[in-house]
Enzyme design. Structure first.
Site, PDB file in Angstrom:
ATOM      1  N   GLU A   1       0.822  -1.209   0.000  1.00  0.00           N
ATOM      2  CA  GLU A   1       0.000   0.000   0.000  1.00  0.00           C
ATOM      3  C   GLU A   1       0.858   1.263   0.000  1.00  0.00           C
ATOM      4  O   GLU A   1       0.476   2.279  -0.578  1.00  0.00           O
ATOM      5  CB  GLU A   1      -0.930   0.005   1.218  1.00  0.00           C
ATOM      6  CG  GLU A   1      -2.127  -0.930   1.089  1.00  0.00           C
ATOM      7  CD  GLU A   1      -1.716  -2.379   1.136  1.00  0.00           C
ATOM      8  OE1 GLU A   1      -2.456  -3.220   0.570  1.00  0.00           O
ATOM      9  OE2 GLU A   1      -0.671  -2.709   1.716  1.00  0.00           O
TER      10      GLU A   1
ATOM     11  N   HIS B   1      -6.430  -8.305  10.416  1.00  0.00           N
ATOM     12  CA  HIS B   1      -7.230  -8.265   9.198  1.00  0.00           C
ATOM     13  C   HIS B   1      -8.724  -8.152   9.485  1.00  0.00           C
ATOM     14  O   HIS B   1      -9.543  -8.472   8.632  1.00  0.00           O
ATOM     15  CB  HIS B   1      -6.988  -9.522   8.356  1.00  0.00           C
ATOM     16  CG  HIS B   1      -5.584  -9.686   7.887  1.00  0.00           C
ATOM     17  ND1 HIS B   1      -4.578 -10.073   8.717  1.00  0.00           N
ATOM     18  CD2 HIS B   1      -5.024  -9.505   6.653  1.00  0.00           C
ATOM     19  CE1 HIS B   1      -3.439 -10.146   8.031  1.00  0.00           C
ATOM     20  NE2 HIS B   1      -3.687  -9.794   6.788  1.00  0.00           N
TER      21      HIS B   1
END
Length: 364
Positions: A89, A163
């Site tokens: 990212e 997550h």
């Protein structure tokens, strides 16, 4: 045979009666569409409609996306509009850093940025908060920022602490961003199309567990012109005893709980928020004035969460005087998500938790 002779004897009158007969015409049946396909349709239609729109993200091109949301788009639109970025990212958002973002905006482009999961968006949060959310303000309204950040948000299944976070409260805390959280296929398509057309940065929070869920999609929603305005909630079920307010996958749990409670004579009004920021407080207030009770349901943590903001708005607004009992929050447990399934199940809201809260609020 007797009926046939009777028909033949009746001659022209019977024939003309048959010819005058009109058959009932039904409207076309709604089709079943998964949330995954609805998101794909939305991007496909907007890419086709506006050549300034493009998609970038990890594995969105040749691999069709980690969750196959961008399936077929690379083959249709090519490398210039469906762009694979490095699987990091930080590096991906370098493409949308301050200088690059300005270049995109000056050129009039409208990026859709896919995060493989919003849990990793923290690596890119500087660009989302300090660049995208603040550029319009810092340019004195001269430079709009038409960009969509989209991907799966919140708890999935068996993916543990790193997550499983819900970012609805994180991003809706920041002025300059719009935050959308769809539930159904119709929500996903209509809201994503609105987000892509919006001149403000939009954080579009999907849910991995909803991707494969089919919903009926009306003929209207199948149209390429179909959009859902950002900032408007929807009443998914009418009721007059208690208001349940939720977003994303928690709407399903609220509807299931409402169905169980209806068998006991308790009618819940279920509100699908659709948008977290701007919040449709009016829809919630109107419902409370009818039901006199409020319960919010979310998968995120309780402290400073979406439910906390809703309760704060209600306490400060006109609907407070209509409450017959304290408003209640049903949230995820205030711990990092465990890996073991039995612990995971007890860390996020379940149908039984909603039913328990409703009965406690109504004192039944």
């Amino acid at each position: 045979m007797a009926s046939l002779r009777c028909f033949l004897r009746s001659g022209k009158n019977a024939v003309s009666a048959v010819l005058r007969r009109e058959f009932h015409r039904t409207s076309p049946a709604a089709v079943q569409v998964t949330v995954r396909d609805a998101l794909n349709q939305a991007m496909d239609e907007e890419l086709e409609r506006d050549e300034r729109v493009f998609l970038l993200g990890e594995e969105v091109a040749q691999y069709d996306g980690a969750y196959k949301i961008s399936r077929g788009l690379w083959k249709k639109y090519g490398d210039k509009r469906i762009i694979d970025t490095p699987i990091t990212e930080v590096r991906m958002m370098i493409n949308l850093s301050k200088n690059h973002l300005r270049m995109f905006l000056i050129a009039g482009l409208r990026p859709i940025c896919e995060f493989m999961t919003f849990n990793f968006s923290m690596q890119a949060i500087d660009q989302v908060i300090n660049s995208a959310a603040k550029t319009y303000y810092m340019s004195a309204g001269l430079q709009p920022v038409p960009i969509v950040f989209r991907g799966p948000n919140g708890a999935s299944a068996g993916v543990a602490a790193q997550h499983s976070q819900c970012f609805a409260a994180w991003y809706s805390h920041c002025p300059g961003l719009k935050v959308v959280s769809p539930w159904s296929a119709e929500d996903a398509k209509g809201l994503l199309k609105s987000a892509i057309r919006d001149d403000n940065p939009v954080v579009f929070l999907e849910n991995e567990l909803m991707y494969g869920v089919p919903f009926e999609m009306s003929e209207e929603a199948q149209s390429k012109d179909f959009i859902i305005p950002i900032g408007k909630a929807k009443i998914e079920r009418q009721g007059n005893h208690v208001t349940l307010v939720s977003h994303s996958r928690m709407v399903s749990l609220c509807l299931d709980a409402a169905a169980v409670l209806a068998k006991e004579g308790i009618e819940c009004e279920v509100i699908n928020m659709r948008t977290i920021r701007p919040l449709d407080a009016e829809a919630i207030e109107t419902s409370i004035m009818k039901t006199n009770h409020l319960i919010t349901v979310e998968g995120g943590w309780p402290q400073f969460g979406v439910g906390a903001e809703i309760l704060g708005r209600i306490m400060e607004g006109p609907a407070f005087n209509y409450l017959d009992a304290p408003a209640v929050r049903v949230t995820g447990v205030d711990i990092p998500m465990p890996y073991a399934k039995i612990l995971e199940d007890n860390s996020i809201p379940q149908i039984k938790d909603i039913i328990f809260s409703v009965k406690k609020t109504l004192n039944v």
